[in-house]
Design a protein around this motif. Structure first.
Motif, PDB file in Angstrom:
ATOM      1  N   GLU A   1       0.831  -1.176   0.000  1.00  0.00           N
ATOM      2  CA  GLU A   1       0.000   0.000   0.000  1.00  0.00           C
ATOM      3  C   GLU A   1       0.873   1.237   0.000  1.00  0.00           C
ATOM      4  OE1 GLU A   1      -3.220  -0.111   2.832  1.00  0.00           O
ATOM      5  OE2 GLU A   1      -3.474  -2.250   2.522  1.00  0.00           O
ATOM      6  N   LYS A   2       0.415   2.265  -0.694  1.00  0.00           N
ATOM      7  CA  LYS A   2       1.195   3.485  -0.825  1.00  0.00           C
ATOM      8  C   LYS A   2       0.704   4.602   0.077  1.00  0.00           C
ATOM      9  CE  LYS A   2       2.307   2.543  -5.608  1.00  0.00           C
ATOM     10  NZ  LYS A   2       2.154   2.965  -6.979  1.00  0.00           N
ATOM     11  N   GLY A   3      -0.539   4.500   0.534  1.00  0.00           N
ATOM     12  CA  GLY A   3      -1.047   5.584   1.356  1.00  0.00           C
ATOM     13  C   GLY A   3      -2.314   5.212   2.092  1.00  0.00           C
ATOM     14  N   LEU A   4      -2.574   5.970   3.132  1.00  0.00           N
ATOM     15  CA  LEU A   4      -3.763   5.771   3.939  1.00  0.00           C
ATOM     16  C   LEU A   4      -4.339   7.133   4.280  1.00  0.00           C
ATOM     17  CD1 LEU A   4      -5.654   4.084   5.843  1.00  0.00           C
ATOM     18  CD2 LEU A   4      -3.912   4.463   7.618  1.00  0.00           C
ATOM     19  N   ILE A   5      -5.618   7.289   4.053  1.00  0.00           N
ATOM     20  CA  ILE A   5      -6.339   8.499   4.437  1.00  0.00           C
ATOM     21  C   ILE A   5      -7.488   8.072   5.328  1.00  0.00           C
ATOM     22  CG2 ILE A   5      -7.722  10.453   3.628  1.00  0.00           C
ATOM     23  CD1 ILE A   5      -5.992  10.352   1.040  1.00  0.00           C
ATOM     24  N   ILE A   6      -7.506   8.624   6.536  1.00  0.00           N
ATOM     25  CA  ILE A   6      -8.573   8.326   7.487  1.00  0.00           C
ATOM     26  C   ILE A   6      -9.464   9.560   7.582  1.00  0.00           C
ATOM     27  CG2 ILE A   6      -9.162   7.723   9.858  1.00  0.00           C
ATOM     28  CD1 ILE A   6      -6.372   6.408  10.074  1.00  0.00           C
ATOM     29  N   ASN A   7     -10.721   9.394   7.254  1.00  0.00           N
ATOM     30  CA  ASN A   7     -11.687  10.483   7.347  1.00  0.00           C
ATOM     31  C   ASN A   7     -12.622  10.236   8.522  1.00  0.00           C
ATOM     32  OD1 ASN A   7     -10.865  12.103   5.157  1.00  0.00           O
ATOM     33  ND2 ASN A   7     -11.840  10.693   3.740  1.00  0.00           N
ATOM     34  N   LEU A   8     -12.900  11.286   9.274  1.00  0.00           N
ATOM     35  CA  LEU A   8     -13.734  11.190  10.455  1.00  0.00           C
ATOM     36  C   LEU A   8     -15.161  11.605  10.131  1.00  0.00           C
ATOM     37  CD1 LEU A   8     -13.822  10.536  13.460  1.00  0.00           C
ATOM     38  CD2 LEU A   8     -13.204  12.914  13.903  1.00  0.00           C
ATOM     39  N   SER A   9     -16.044  10.632  10.151  1.00  0.00           N
ATOM     40  CA  SER A   9     -17.467  10.867   9.982  1.00  0.00           C
ATOM     41  C   SER A   9     -18.093  10.753  11.370  1.00  0.00           C
ATOM     42  CB  SER A   9     -18.056   9.843   9.000  1.00  0.00           C
ATOM     43  OG  SER A   9     -19.426  10.060   8.807  1.00  0.00           O
TER      44      SER A   9
END
Length: 137
Positions: A1-9
């Motif tokens: 994996e090249k990246g991780l984006i965590i979005n807060l809902s």
């Protein structure tokens, strides 16, 4: 994996939330956006994860005391980070997962009623607290 984006809902994205319509709608938007972007960028090695927690004991929710149902921020963050790589959508905390399950099985009209009652109760508690502060000022 090249990246991780965590979005807060938020768990409030599950159904419309009376008295907090813009908040719940914006949290639904974050969830849907993250899910779409995860699908679009998965082949490039970029993972999008959406966190959908319930209440967390923070300064804006200072009327709550941390515990099993409402974790403090450190407990929540450690739990949520343990889900990276295992879940694309998660509440991030085990009791919030139970609340999510309950919401999935609750008719929307009951969600609206319970949400309305909870928010009115919290609002009344804040107002009473504010009045007590003014008396002591």
């Amino acid at each position: 994996e090249k990246g991780l984006i965590i979005n807060l809902s938020s768990i409030s994205s599950f159904y419309p939330l009376p008295f907090l319509a813009v908040y719940s709608a914006s949290k639904a938007y974050v969830d849907w956006l993250s899910r779409a972007l995860d699908y679009e960028y998965r082949s490039k090695g970029i993972v999008f994860q959406t966190l959908l927690p319930s209440y967390i004991s923070t300064k804006p929710t200072s009327f709550t005391k941390p515990g099993y149902i409402i974790p403090d921020t450190c407990t929540f963050v450690n739990s949520a980070l343990s889900t990276v790589g295992t879940a694309r959508r998660t509440t991030g905390y085990w009791t919030h997962g139970l609340q999510w399950w309950w919401c999935e099985h609750l008719p929307e009209n009951l969600w609206n009623l319970f949400s309305w009652m909870l928010l009115k109760m919290l609002d009344n508690g804040k107002l009473q607290f504010d009045k007590q502060e003014k008396k002591h000022s």
